[in-house]
Design an enzyme around this catalytic site. Sequence first.
Site, PDB file in Angstrom:
ATOM      1  N   ALA A  55     -42.029 -17.426  15.336  1.00  0.00           N
ATOM      2  CA  ALA A  55     -41.887 -18.801  14.834  1.00  0.00           C
ATOM      3  C   ALA A  55     -40.603 -19.396  15.419  1.00  0.00           C
ATOM      4  O   ALA A  55     -39.738 -19.909  14.711  1.00  0.00           O
ATOM      5  CB  ALA A  55     -41.883 -18.847  13.310  1.00  0.00           C
ATOM      6  N   LEU A  56     -40.516 -19.303  16.726  1.00  0.00           N
ATOM      7  CA  LEU A  56     -39.250 -19.591  17.403  1.00  0.00           C
ATOM      8  C   LEU A  56     -38.916 -21.081  17.402  1.00  0.00           C
ATOM      9  O   LEU A  56     -39.794 -21.928  17.494  1.00  0.00           O
ATOM     10  CB  LEU A  56     -39.332 -19.088  18.855  1.00  0.00           C
ATOM     11  CG  LEU A  56     -39.647 -17.588  19.005  1.00  0.00           C
ATOM     12  CD1 LEU A  56     -39.630 -17.195  20.476  1.00  0.00           C
ATOM     13  CD2 LEU A  56     -38.694 -16.719  18.209  1.00  0.00           C
ATOM     14  N   HIS A  60     -33.419 -19.868  18.259  1.00  0.00           N
ATOM     15  CA  HIS A  60     -33.780 -18.618  18.949  1.00  0.00           C
ATOM     16  C   HIS A  60     -33.586 -18.766  20.459  1.00  0.00           C
ATOM     17  O   HIS A  60     -33.148 -17.838  21.134  1.00  0.00           O
ATOM     18  CB  HIS A  60     -35.247 -18.262  18.690  1.00  0.00           C
ATOM     19  CG  HIS A  60     -35.554 -17.912  17.268  1.00  0.00           C
ATOM     20  ND1 HIS A  60     -36.314 -18.721  16.455  1.00  0.00           N
ATOM     21  CD2 HIS A  60     -35.226 -16.835  16.521  1.00  0.00           C
ATOM     22  CE1 HIS A  60     -36.435 -18.158  15.267  1.00  0.00           C
ATOM     23  NE2 HIS A  60     -35.792 -17.022  15.276  1.00  0.00           N
ATOM     24  N   ASP A 173     -27.475 -16.001  10.094  1.00  0.00           N
ATOM     25  CA  ASP A 173     -27.617 -14.904   9.132  1.00  0.00           C
ATOM     26  C   ASP A 173     -26.318 -14.083   9.187  1.00  0.00           C
ATOM     27  O   ASP A 173     -26.275 -12.989   9.732  1.00  0.00           O
ATOM     28  CB  ASP A 173     -28.830 -14.059   9.490  1.00  0.00           C
ATOM     29  CG  ASP A 173     -30.099 -14.894   9.478  1.00  0.00           C
ATOM     30  OD1 ASP A 173     -30.628 -15.151   8.398  1.00  0.00           O
ATOM     31  OD2 ASP A 173     -30.527 -15.326  10.574  1.00  0.00           O
ATOM     32  N   GLN A 176     -26.216 -10.594   7.654  1.00  0.00           N
ATOM     33  CA  GLN A 176     -27.035  -9.702   8.488  1.00  0.00           C
ATOM     34  C   GLN A 176     -26.260  -9.271   9.740  1.00  0.00           C
ATOM     35  O   GLN A 176     -26.263  -8.091  10.116  1.00  0.00           O
ATOM     36  CB  GLN A 176     -28.323 -10.425   8.895  1.00  0.00           C
ATOM     37  CG  GLN A 176     -29.128  -9.709   9.960  1.00  0.00           C
ATOM     38  CD  GLN A 176     -30.457 -10.390  10.219  1.00  0.00           C
ATOM     39  OE1 GLN A 176     -31.393 -10.217   9.466  1.00  0.00           O
ATOM     40  NE2 GLN A 176     -30.564 -11.160  11.287  1.00  0.00           N
ATOM     41  N   SER A 208     -34.069 -23.057  11.130  1.00  0.00           N
ATOM     42  CA  SER A 208     -34.632 -21.847  10.528  1.00  0.00           C
ATOM     43  C   SER A 208     -36.143 -21.947  10.606  1.00  0.00           C
ATOM     44  O   SER A 208     -36.707 -23.045  10.483  1.00  0.00           O
ATOM     45  CB  SER A 208     -34.208 -21.768   9.053  1.00  0.00           C
ATOM     46  OG  SER A 208     -35.065 -20.900   8.343  1.00  0.00           O
ATOM     47  N   SER A 209     -36.802 -20.802  10.803  1.00  0.00           N
ATOM     48  CA  SER A 209     -38.271 -20.829  10.832  1.00  0.00           C
ATOM     49  C   SER A 209     -38.817 -21.324   9.496  1.00  0.00           C
ATOM     50  O   SER A 209     -39.888 -21.909   9.430  1.00  0.00           O
ATOM     51  CB  SER A 209     -38.814 -19.428  11.124  1.00  0.00           C
ATOM     52  OG  SER A 209     -38.278 -18.959  12.332  1.00  0.00           O
TER      53      SER A 209
HETATM   54  O1  PAF Z   1     -33.077 -12.397  11.697  1.00  0.00           O
HETATM   55  C1  PAF Z   1     -34.272 -12.065  11.831  1.00  0.00           C
HETATM   56  O2  PAF Z   1     -35.097 -12.811  12.340  1.00  0.00           O
HETATM   57  C2  PAF Z   1     -34.714 -10.694  11.339  1.00  0.00           C
HETATM   58  O3  PAF Z   1     -34.064 -10.344  10.162  1.00  0.00           O
HETATM   59  C3  PAF Z   1     -34.588  -9.596  12.398  1.00  0.00           C
HETATM   60  C4  PAF Z   1     -33.128  -9.360  12.787  1.00  0.00           C
HETATM   61  C5  PAF Z   1     -35.383  -9.971  13.630  1.00  0.00           C
HETATM   62  C6  PAF Z   1     -35.124  -8.273  11.861  1.00  0.00           C
HETATM   63  O4  PAF Z   1     -36.472  -8.373  11.519  1.00  0.00           O
END
Ligand code: PAF
Length: 307
Positions: A55-56, A60, A173, A176, A208-209
């Site tokens: 879902a770019l 991305h 993120d 993350q 964001s997607s």
């Molecule tokens: O950030 C994301 O899109 C996801 O959490 C990732 C890092 C691709 C892991 O599935």
Amino acid sequence: MSAATPKPVLEAPPDVARLEGQAIVHEPGALRALLQGWRRGRPGLRVALVPTMGALHRGHLALCARAREVADVVVVSVFVNPAQFAPHEDLASYPRTLAADCRALAAEGVTLVYAPNAVDMYPEGFQTTVAVTQLAAGYCSLSRPHFFGGVAIVVLKLLNQVMADVAVFGEKDWQQLQIVQRMARDLDHPTEIVGAPLVRDDDGLALSSRNAYLDAATRAQALALPRALARLQAQVAAGARDSEALVAEASTAIQSAGGQVDYLAIADPTSLQPLRHIDRPARVLAAVYFGKTRLLDNVALASGAAS
Ligand code: PAF
């Protein structure tokens, strides 16, 4: 490909399957064989991995552009990772747009898309876990306690499968990114983890997607989030230092616009420990529900002159 299309530094051989002009493999074995062949043929070849769930959007593509700057070969993984969704979450409805994603990636000069199947990623009997305990303790984990365990395991698997020199993750993120960096360091993974800046739409909303879930009215409400963070940033630049007061004001502004704050905090950018007094560089981290859609955002706070 148009004349303006950037060509990958190294193109996948013609016998590799194409989707919308983009070379694509699905099996981990096929991926490994291709990468081994490329590395054997060109010693010193630098490989970058951009992990995605598809879902770019432009955010991305900015990660891919960053990857192209630091490597000869860009591999983009597209995998909607079941392990990072709880049973009540949006795994089934998460947008899956592989053909459109491949079209966009072909135009971006990406060498290879790796779109594994869930059975290959999580074969029967799969039971290994990875926990980055302290960094995953708060923020997104408060409402999504399963989330970072799922992210850590899939990212580690992707890092192991691609064995890239560099892997690029979005700063949107933020938690993350800190977790993935810590994990790679703690586990001596040779891949360097690189962050790429968050990309905003013209109206300020972080790309964001999940923005695809917002109707026009909810999207208008959601702009309260980037506005509140920008105001907070300006207040700190002007000398405000009291986290509690700043967070309270930003939360009130978001709530009055119809948002439901999941968390909004000011923290050390790397340890993610909350800061009461902003006397050093810091990060505002936020997750807010607008309707059923949970949006993330974050901004850097420069402490400026000490106070
Ligand atoms: O950030 C994301 O899109 C996801 O959490 C990732 C890092 C691709 C892991 O599935």
